[in-house]
Write an enzyme that holds these catalytic residues in place. Structure first.
Site, short mmCIF file in Angstrom:
data_model
loop_
_atom_site.label_atom_id
_atom_site.label_comp_id
_atom_site.label_asym_id
_atom_site.label_seq_id
_atom_site.Cartn_x
_atom_site.Cartn_y
_atom_site.Cartn_z
N HIS A 281 4.66 31.46 -6.96
CA HIS A 281 3.46 30.68 -7.27
C HIS A 281 3.79 29.35 -7.97
O HIS A 281 2.90 28.65 -8.43
CB HIS A 281 2.41 31.49 -8.07
N GLY B 239 -4.19 39.73 -13.91
CA GLY B 239 -5.03 39.33 -15.03
C GLY B 239 -4.18 39.20 -16.27
O GLY B 239 -2.95 39.31 -16.22
N SER C 125 -5.79 43.50 -12.56
CA SER C 125 -5.01 42.67 -11.65
C SER C 125 -5.39 43.04 -10.23
O SER C 125 -6.00 44.09 -10.00
CB SER C 125 -3.51 42.87 -11.87
N HIS D 57 -3.13 32.06 -9.09
CA HIS D 57 -1.95 32.88 -9.40
C HIS D 57 -2.20 33.79 -10.59
O HIS D 57 -1.32 34.53 -11.01
CB HIS D 57 -0.73 32.01 -9.65
N GLY D 58 -3.42 33.75 -11.14
CA GLY D 58 -3.74 34.59 -12.28
C GLY D 58 -5.11 34.24 -12.82
O GLY D 58 -5.96 33.69 -12.10
N ALA D 59 -5.32 34.53 -14.10
CA ALA D 59 -6.61 34.25 -14.72
C ALA D 59 -6.69 32.81 -15.22
O ALA D 59 -7.73 32.16 -15.13
CB ALA D 59 -6.85 35.22 -15.87
#
Length: 408
Positions: free
Chosen positions: A281, A314, A320, A337-339
């Protein structure tokens, strides 16, 4: 239209941020990047967007004829691995601290500061599987160090198969059917950092006469057709391979640790594509979009082509997701790619206490000391809001919850 359109004097910015906060500084950073003349069509922004060093986290930067090294950053090839195991929750030990300790023993993590001390985050004697993976990297390393001898004096071989620090982690998770997953997050470690730092500085030195005309010195770039452009691409591709193999080596060693604790077979006899995933990412590569070949830099974003599987974690203690891409061309086939952080690490450490961390991660076997307060769940955006904002980019295949988390 599921995105907000931000117009600039050059390329527009398309932001998948409905229902999630975006800092003013991050918006300005995006506007600055969009001013560069080689941006192709538009910049795409994911819902986990926040201000970053060098470039905005959660941005997808398509370029023609140039690459910005600071947009890729220094954690080259940082990304995620996930494996759906043959185990269920019932197979895990009652005392999860035992499992966490086994993982911490199997994978070097953290960092030892000070000279003349053995770094706890590196191997003293790398295991056989690390040797095998280094063999895949050796030819590229020879080219890199012959042309740029400075990279001989870096952490390389002994960092392969190690976790690192910061927001890098190894987790044991459960999905909706209580199937056990292993999930981990790391990149190209010391050697990737050295490559990124050197070429970012080199781009700025090469543009010294015109650097002040850029919206930010972090936007210094290499033009296609130059020696440094070619060398940077080659070095970055090598670091991205290092990162991928680094995660593979860790996964193998965590599987062995989990097997030793449960005394059961961990890997399924046949693993589907959606059940074993390795994705970057933080990276750059050549891709085809809108009928043209371009360079796509994903800075905190994951490739989400139609049918392609990805991982969206997450925060520590939050959910997640294993996702499948919908191939949305407007996002250059990307997702978050995440929170994404809502506050800096410094602010989180000032605002929250160890007691807050203990409460927020009560259901997870993990470190709960002052050194990891900056990773407290409240320092991150609401992962459900992030997922809702990108419903036209990916579909959720599995929802995971953490039960064990190892941090560097």
């Amino acid at each position: 239209m599921n995105y907000e359109l931000l117009t600039t004097e050059n390329a527009p910015v398309k932001m998948w941020t409905k229902g999630v906060p975006v800092e003013a500084d991050a918006r300005q950073q995006l506007i600055n990047t969009a001013k560069m003349p080689f941006i192709f069509k538009h910049i795409a922004v994911m819902p986990d967007v926040h201000l970053g060093k060098g470039s905005t986290i959660g941005s997808v930067i398509p370029t023609k004829g140039a690459i910005i090294p600071a947009a890729v950053g220094v954690d080259i090839g940082c990304g995620m691995n996930a494996l759906r195991t043959a185990l269920t929750a019932e197979d895990l030990p009652e005392n999860l601290a035992e499992l966490r300790q086994a993982i911490e023993t199997a994978v070097p993590h953290g960092r030892t500061t000070g000279r003349c001390k053995r770094d706890k985050g590196a191997w003293e004697n790398p295991p056989v599987n690390v040797d095998a993976k280094w063999a895949e990297l050796e030819a590229g390393y020879q080219w890199l160090t012959q042309k740029y001898p400075r990279f001989l004096n870096t952490n390389n071989y002994k960092h392969l198969g190690t976790l690192g620090t910061g927001n890098h982690f190894i987790e044991i998770c459960l999905d909706e059917s209580d199937q056990v997953w292993i999930m981990l997050h790391s990149g190209s470690r010391g050697i990737g950092n050295a490559i990124g730092t050197y070429f970012i500085d080199l781009a700025q030195k090469e543009m010294q006469e015109t650097l002040e005309t850029l919206p930010s010195r972090d936007l210094a770039y290499f033009m296609e057709g130059t020696e440094y452009f070619d060398d940077y691409l080659k070095a970055v591709a090598w670091a991205q391979l290092f990162a991928s193999l680094n995660r593979d080596a860790m996964m193998e060693n965590v599987v062995t640790a989990l097997q030793s604790i449960t005394q059961k077979t961990v890997r399924q006899p046949q693993t589907l594509a959606m059940e074993e995933i390795n994705c970057h990412h933080n990276y750059v590569q050549k891709e085809q979009h809108f009928g043209e070949e371009i360079y796509v830099t994903r800075k905190g974003a994951v490739s989400a082509r139609a049918g392609q599987y990805g991982i969206i974690p997450g925060s520590m203690g939050a959910k997640s997701f294993i996702v499948r891409g919908l191939g949305n061309e407007e996002s250059f086939c990307s997702c978050s790619h995440g929170a994404g952080r809502v506050m800096s690490r410094t602010k989180a450490k000032k605002l929250f206490s160890v007691e807050d961390q203990i409460r927020a991660t009560a259901h997870v076997e993990c470190r709960k000391d002052a050194e990891v307060i900056d990773e407290i769940p409240m320092a991150y955006k609401d992962i459900d809001a992030v997922m809702a904002a990108q419903s036209d980019l990916v579909e959720v295949i599995y929802t995971l919850r953490q039960v064990v988390c190892v941090k560097g």
